[in-house]
Design a protein around this motif. Structure first.
Motif, PDB file in Angstrom:
ATOM      1  N   ARG A  13      -3.305   1.477   3.385  1.00 15.80           N
ATOM      2  CA  ARG A  13      -2.746   0.567   4.391  1.00 15.80           C
ATOM      3  C   ARG A  13      -2.273  -0.703   3.691  1.00 15.80           C
ATOM      4  NH1 ARG A  13      -7.070  -2.962   4.879  1.00 15.80           N
ATOM      5  NH2 ARG A  13      -9.102  -1.994   4.645  1.00 15.80           N
ATOM      6  N   ASP A  14      -1.519  -1.521   4.406  1.00 15.82           N
ATOM      7  CA  ASP A  14      -1.128  -2.819   3.858  1.00 15.82           C
ATOM      8  C   ASP A  14      -2.381  -3.634   3.598  1.00 15.82           C
ATOM      9  OD1 ASP A  14       1.544  -2.172   4.073  1.00 15.82           O
ATOM     10  OD2 ASP A  14       1.877  -3.327   5.907  1.00 15.82           O
ATOM     11  N   VAL A  15      -2.390  -4.356   2.493  1.00 17.19           N
ATOM     12  CA  VAL A  15      -3.565  -5.173   2.171  1.00 17.19           C
ATOM     13  C   VAL A  15      -3.496  -6.494   2.915  1.00 17.19           C
ATOM     14  CG1 VAL A  15      -3.830  -4.105  -0.086  1.00 17.19           C
ATOM     15  CG2 VAL A  15      -2.512  -6.198   0.113  1.00 17.19           C
ATOM     16  N   PHE A  29      -9.374  -3.140  -0.241  1.00 16.20           N
ATOM     17  CA  PHE A  29      -8.405  -2.083   0.042  1.00 16.20           C
ATOM     18  C   PHE A  29      -9.021  -0.737  -0.293  1.00 16.20           C
ATOM     19  CE2 PHE A  29      -7.778  -3.615  -4.233  1.00 16.20           C
ATOM     20  CZ  PHE A  29      -7.541  -2.496  -5.019  1.00 16.20           C
ATOM     21  N   THR A  30      -8.388   0.301   0.222  1.00 16.69           N
ATOM     22  CA  THR A  30      -8.813   1.670  -0.065  1.00 16.69           C
ATOM     23  C   THR A  30      -7.701   2.366  -0.816  1.00 16.69           C
ATOM     24  OG1 THR A  30     -10.151   1.708   1.942  1.00 16.69           O
ATOM     25  CG2 THR A  30      -9.618   3.836   0.952  1.00 16.69           C
ATOM     26  N   LYS A  67       1.494  -0.426   2.057  1.00 22.22           N
ATOM     27  CA  LYS A  67       0.926   0.896   2.324  1.00 22.22           C
ATOM     28  C   LYS A  67       1.741   1.967   1.608  1.00 22.22           C
ATOM     29  CE  LYS A  67      -0.045   4.161   6.017  1.00 22.22           C
ATOM     30  NZ  LYS A  67      -0.069   4.398   7.466  1.00 22.22           N
ATOM     31  N   GLY A  68       1.039   2.881   0.941  1.00 27.84           N
ATOM     32  CA  GLY A  68       1.690   3.983   0.245  1.00 27.84           C
ATOM     33  C   GLY A  68       2.094   3.675  -1.179  1.00 27.84           C
ATOM     34  N   ALA A  69       1.983   2.419  -1.601  1.00 26.43           N
ATOM     35  CA  ALA A  69       2.364   2.048  -2.974  1.00 26.43           C
ATOM     36  C   ALA A  69       1.425   2.733  -3.967  1.00 26.43           C
ATOM     37  CB  ALA A  69       2.325   0.541  -3.150  1.00 26.43           C
TER      38      ALA A  69
END
Length: 101
Positions: A13-15, A29-30, A67-69
């Motif tokens: 997800r977006d941090v 973050f995860t 997100k997704g980076a």
């Protein structure tokens, strides 16, 4: 003793950048890290690893990553525990990242 971790994965997800009462930047973050092998259905599974990064690297991550980076981190594993509002002991294991790319 050696406690080194190197991970490459995608942000789930977006941090969100936060600051402690002492004005220290922190981001939790995860990271979704793919496993090397596929499961019985032929699908690749992932581990979802909780991470935290502090200070200037936290601010840089918050400005850069979405997100997704796909990012790589280096750091160490750290454990801690606390008592929640119900009086239960909660144990947490996370990666404390020193930096990212």
């Amino acid at each position: 003793m050696i406690n080194n971790v190197v991970l490459v994965g995608r942000l789930t997800r977006d941090v969100e950048l936060r600051y402690t009462p002492g004005n220290v930047a922190v981001v939790t973050f995860t990271l979704a890290v793919n496993r090397n092998r596929k499961n019985q259905n032929g699908e690749r599974e992932a581990d979802f690893i909780n991470c935290v990064i502090w200070n200037q690297p936290a601010e840089n991550l918050a400005n850069w990553a979405k997100k997704g980076a796909l990012i790589g981190i280096t750091g160490r594993i750290q454990t801690r525990n606390y008592e929640n509002q119900q009086g239960q002991r909660v144990y947490v294991t996370e990666v404390v990242a020193d930096n990212f790319q």
